[in-house]
Design a protein around this motif. Sequence first.
Motif, PDB file in Angstrom:
ATOM      1  N   VAL A 251      38.117 112.149  57.126  1.00 42.46           N
ATOM      2  CA  VAL A 251      39.391 111.883  56.479  1.00 42.46           C
ATOM      3  C   VAL A 251      39.233 111.852  54.966  1.00 42.46           C
ATOM      4  O   VAL A 251      40.036 112.431  54.220  1.00 42.46           O
ATOM      5  CB  VAL A 251      39.972 110.554  57.004  1.00 42.46           C
ATOM      6  CG1 VAL A 251      41.140 110.100  56.150  1.00 42.46           C
ATOM      7  CG2 VAL A 251      40.428 110.723  58.434  1.00 42.46           C
ATOM      8  N   PHE A 255      41.071 114.529  52.385  1.00 44.08           N
ATOM      9  CA  PHE A 255      41.993 114.149  51.323  1.00 44.08           C
ATOM     10  C   PHE A 255      41.433 114.433  49.932  1.00 44.08           C
ATOM     11  O   PHE A 255      42.209 114.591  48.980  1.00 44.08           O
ATOM     12  CB  PHE A 255      42.346 112.665  51.437  1.00 44.08           C
ATOM     13  CG  PHE A 255      43.440 112.382  52.416  1.00 44.08           C
ATOM     14  CD1 PHE A 255      44.755 112.632  52.098  1.00 44.08           C
ATOM     15  CD2 PHE A 255      43.153 111.860  53.673  1.00 44.08           C
ATOM     16  CE1 PHE A 255      45.772 112.369  53.000  1.00 44.08           C
ATOM     17  CE2 PHE A 255      44.154 111.596  54.580  1.00 44.08           C
ATOM     18  CZ  PHE A 255      45.471 111.855  54.246  1.00 44.08           C
ATOM     19  N   VAL A 278      46.604 116.909  57.958  1.00 44.09           N
ATOM     20  CA  VAL A 278      45.503 115.936  57.909  1.00 44.09           C
ATOM     21  C   VAL A 278      45.998 114.551  58.314  1.00 44.09           C
ATOM     22  O   VAL A 278      45.335 113.832  59.068  1.00 44.09           O
ATOM     23  CB  VAL A 278      44.897 115.917  56.494  1.00 44.09           C
ATOM     24  CG1 VAL A 278      43.884 114.795  56.362  1.00 44.09           C
ATOM     25  CG2 VAL A 278      44.241 117.251  56.191  1.00 44.09           C
ATOM     26  N   THR A 279      47.158 114.148  57.812  1.00 45.66           N
ATOM     27  CA  THR A 279      47.699 112.832  58.152  1.00 45.66           C
ATOM     28  C   THR A 279      47.985 112.721  59.639  1.00 45.66           C
ATOM     29  O   THR A 279      47.712 111.686  60.266  1.00 45.66           O
ATOM     30  CB  THR A 279      48.988 112.579  57.349  1.00 45.66           C
ATOM     31  OG1 THR A 279      48.698 112.680  55.956  1.00 45.66           O
ATOM     32  CG2 THR A 279      49.550 111.206  57.644  1.00 45.66           C
ATOM     33  N   SER A 282      44.679 112.298  61.467  1.00 42.98           N
ATOM     34  CA  SER A 282      44.107 110.979  61.232  1.00 42.98           C
ATOM     35  C   SER A 282      44.872 109.894  61.965  1.00 42.98           C
ATOM     36  O   SER A 282      44.284 109.005  62.593  1.00 42.98           O
ATOM     37  CB  SER A 282      44.085 110.689  59.735  1.00 42.98           C
ATOM     38  OG  SER A 282      43.533 109.427  59.481  1.00 42.98           O
ATOM     39  N   PHE A 283      46.212 109.936  61.896  1.00 42.98           N
ATOM     40  CA  PHE A 283      47.011 108.950  62.619  1.00 42.98           C
ATOM     41  C   PHE A 283      46.791 109.071  64.131  1.00 42.98           C
ATOM     42  O   PHE A 283      46.755 108.056  64.843  1.00 42.98           O
ATOM     43  CB  PHE A 283      48.488 109.138  62.302  1.00 42.98           C
ATOM     44  CG  PHE A 283      48.898 108.545  60.981  1.00 42.98           C
ATOM     45  CD1 PHE A 283      48.075 107.668  60.306  1.00 42.98           C
ATOM     46  CD2 PHE A 283      50.115 108.882  60.401  1.00 42.98           C
ATOM     47  CE1 PHE A 283      48.439 107.125  59.081  1.00 42.98           C
ATOM     48  CE2 PHE A 283      50.492 108.339  59.187  1.00 42.98           C
ATOM     49  CZ  PHE A 283      49.657 107.467  58.527  1.00 42.98           C
ATOM     50  N   LEU A 294      41.401 103.068  59.812  1.00 42.41           N
ATOM     51  CA  LEU A 294      41.612 104.482  59.566  1.00 42.41           C
ATOM     52  C   LEU A 294      43.075 104.752  59.198  1.00 42.41           C
ATOM     53  O   LEU A 294      43.363 105.566  58.299  1.00 42.41           O
ATOM     54  CB  LEU A 294      41.216 105.288  60.802  1.00 42.41           C
ATOM     55  CG  LEU A 294      41.318 106.807  60.688  1.00 42.41           C
ATOM     56  CD1 LEU A 294      40.445 107.312  59.547  1.00 42.41           C
ATOM     57  CD2 LEU A 294      40.928 107.481  61.996  1.00 42.41           C
ATOM     58  N   THR A 297      43.572 103.521  55.608  1.00 43.94           N
ATOM     59  CA  THR A 297      42.941 104.448  54.655  1.00 43.94           C
ATOM     60  C   THR A 297      43.782 105.706  54.479  1.00 43.94           C
ATOM     61  O   THR A 297      43.975 106.196  53.352  1.00 43.94           O
ATOM     62  CB  THR A 297      41.536 104.815  55.139  1.00 43.94           C
ATOM     63  OG1 THR A 297      40.776 103.613  55.322  1.00 43.94           O
ATOM     64  CG2 THR A 297      40.836 105.714  54.143  1.00 43.94           C
ATOM     65  N   THR A 298      44.285 106.232  55.574  1.00 45.02           N
ATOM     66  CA  THR A 298      45.113 107.433  55.501  1.00 45.02           C
ATOM     67  C   THR A 298      46.388 107.182  54.702  1.00 45.02           C
ATOM     68  O   THR A 298      46.795 108.012  53.867  1.00 45.02           O
ATOM     69  CB  THR A 298      45.464 107.906  56.922  1.00 45.02           C
ATOM     70  OG1 THR A 298      44.258 108.107  57.668  1.00 45.02           O
ATOM     71  CG2 THR A 298      46.254 109.189  56.883  1.00 45.02           C
ATOM     72  N   ALA A 302      47.511 109.049  51.302  1.00 41.40           N
ATOM     73  CA  ALA A 302      48.768 109.789  51.303  1.00 41.40           C
ATOM     74  C   ALA A 302      49.689 109.332  50.182  1.00 41.40           C
ATOM     75  O   ALA A 302      50.338 110.148  49.509  1.00 41.40           O
ATOM     76  CB  ALA A 302      49.463 109.624  52.656  1.00 41.40           C
ATOM     77  N   SER A 357      52.972 100.326  56.596  1.00 41.31           N
ATOM     78  CA  SER A 357      52.944 101.790  56.625  1.00 41.31           C
ATOM     79  C   SER A 357      54.302 102.371  56.246  1.00 41.31           C
ATOM     80  O   SER A 357      54.387 103.304  55.436  1.00 41.31           O
ATOM     81  CB  SER A 357      52.517 102.271  58.019  1.00 41.31           C
ATOM     82  OG  SER A 357      53.457 101.844  59.001  1.00 41.31           O
TER      83      SER A 357
END
Length: 906
Positions: A251, A255, A278-279, A282-283, A294, A297-298, A302, A357
């Motif tokens: 990840v 990024f 990518v998001t 990762s999610f 994780l 961090t994402t 973002a 989030s």
Amino acid sequence: MFDGPFDVFALIIAIIAVLIAIKASSQAAELRRKLNTLEEMFYAQRRVIQPPPLVPAQIQPEAPVATATEPPPLAPETETAPPPPVTKDVLPPPPAASAEAAAPPPLPARTPGTREPGFEERLGTRWVVWIGGLALALGGFFMVRYSIEAGLVGPAVRVFLGGLFAAALLGAGEWSRRKESISNIAALPIANIPAILTAAGTAVAFATIYAAYALYGFLVPATAFVLLGIVAMGTLAAALLHGPALAGLGVVGAFVTPILVTSGKPDYWALYIYLAIVTAASFGLARIRLWRWLAVTTIAFAVFWIFPGLDGGDMQVAPHAFHAIAGFVLAALLVVCGFMFGPTIADGEIEPVSSSSLGAYLFGAMLIVLSSAHADLALIAFTLLVGGTLFVAWRAPAATGALGAAAATVFIVFAEWAVRANPDMLVLPGGPLPGVGPVATDSAVTLHLVMAAILAAGFGIAGFLAQGRSNSAIIPVVWSAAAVTTPIAILVALYARIAHLDRSIPFAILAVLLAAVFGAATEALTRRETRPGLATSTALFATGTLGALALALTFALEKGWLTIALALMSLGTAWISMQRPIPVLRRLSAVFAAIVTARIGYDPRIVGDAVGTTPVLNWLLWGYGLPAASFWGASILLRRRGDDAPLRVVETAAILFTALLAFTEIRHFATGGHMADAPSLLECALQVCVSLAMAIGLERLRLRSHSVVHNVGAVVLTAIAGVISVFGLLIAENPLIWRVDVGGAVFNLLLLGYALPAVLLLLLSYAVVGQRGKVYANTIAGGALLFALAYVTLEIRRFYHGPILSTGPTTGAEQYTYSIGWLGFGVLLLGVGILVNSERARLASAAVIALTILKAFVIDMSTLTGVYRALSFMCLGVVLVAIGWLYQRILFRRQAPPPAPQTSVG
């Protein structure tokens, strides 16, 4: 530098060397694992309780038996101490210890398998692995950058070499994972070599595909999207096998890739499509493995990627809005607990990651609106995200915390829009300075009004309907708080933007309608059956009713009524807290009091220059008097249910506004409405008298309330009176020093500035005697004596010199009158002390007479001549003798001792 095909062969050889090193490391790890297995078996045999007969120790078939004098062989690269010698036979325990041996022995605190690794082990098994994986990923990225900058190879070759390097790393990771699986060697969970190699290969693959699409145009958007999706899904699948090391490095690498591989002209659509993939990957991984770290961090990465391009003049709103919306949707689908594909959670619990989030992407959308000067597309995207927040929080209580972020961002957006048209609101009342504040720009007022109506209605209706839907008390309270504060905040922002903080009947009508809606909601909630959080929500809606009515009063009248309205809200909230004893209402009443207090720091005159010139009956009476009365009423109501921090805040505001009302009205009266003029004797005298009067009142009040605020307030007001008395009345405005017209013969400024303060100081000293320290009370009494003597002196001066005391010579008659006046004042004090049996009055008399004696021998003897000198000393002598007679005959009369009884001698 790459000079030819030899460098390519060198690169391939380096990759082969890495694979060989990985194989050697795997073999060493296998030997270490076997050694650990032998050690565990050995310690397990020692813990086994053997029966009395001698039996040979059982050894695993695949583990070689060590002799009594020869330890098991060590792996070449480890230097651990050999275990103790093992004998083939285990002797039975002695008979005395057989009972103790029958019980199972306690487990050791730390088994050999869980021992703490040393520095060398950490260095060789963990740190070098982490650094190596990072170095491999960065090496691939920097190789691509170097080839671009140096122009060594063409774009096609660069992409090919990047893909080859990624494939090599991925292959090495998979090969090492299978090798460890076949040899039954468990990898270190925090330094997994296969996972780190796979992560590095994944990051390089991301970079290669991105470069082929965004930099060189080898791939059309559809193909790039598919390839990136394949890599992302592959990363997800690989992380399921390799663990968190792959997820973390993959990840981060994904990024960071757009920073390392850049182009001359950024393509934000390509960037944000890549980041969306990518998001999503990762999610998805965070959801499957339940890795909250994780997901956090994402989200952090973002939100960071929203900032590029925000400060540019040619900002591209559409791709930025796409990034915020895509991230918000992915977070709602995969991260929010209890919504769609998110993890499950207990009913009625607010989960921090779920709420934060959504709040993070709302923050990003707000930044896009502010940076784009409220562009239409940015406003629409922001409104959609706020509506999405309401919908998600309605379906998933775990995201209820995001309502606070939604309400805050809505207020910031509208407040910034209002300030853009009124930059003078950012500066002090003197007006904006050149270059201060943003430039006033026009934007679509209609769109803002439509958006405001939609958001206000959405928050209000959803907050009302959410009551009673949850078994948790906090969730309906959050909904009701957002439903009340958001419409009020939007209404205030619109009023500031459109009406420019001036009178506006239409906005007053809107505020009344809003108050009616809140009142109807309060009445409806009152009739419902008891549910968790319902009482607090009802109180919040009732407070919103009061707030809207206060705003209606503010909108319909002048600006200064806003201060009054907020003060009345404090009183109204305190009254509601009596009907609904909810702690949050007491704190809310204190918050309103604090806001009003901060408001007067902005403009102490409340309404600027429009105070008026009429004494007392001016805007200061309304601006300070009504808030003071409101705070006193609120403090009385709040005290009925206890003494706490909110009550003390309100009591402090009540005392502060009462004092400010008095001081500002005095200043207005003394300066004739020109409050910027210099102070005068009249102003100082009135301020001292009022301060002492309020101190006396608080001293009496604190005996009943036992309030620490009343206690401290009395001391502070006494100190203020003392400072003004010394530096104002006795120094800065003393008519003996400065040219001041004191007025008439008896009713003049001397009576107001010295006689009345002396009386008030005397009353204050009696109010504190026995309640405070003796030194404190005697100091105040000494001040009363000083001002009384000053009044006598100044009145004698007024008799000889007229209204201006600072001019003209001092004659002998005047000096003689001073001595007679002081002597008479001392005799008066002595008489009072004798009549009321006051030791303090008698001591004060002694001090004045001592001062008179000092004056007679120091001043009168040298300045007076003739009959005045003789009369001065004659009068002094007569008075002193009379005082002595009084003390001997009245105060301390000596009784003659009774005669001794006669005894007969018989």
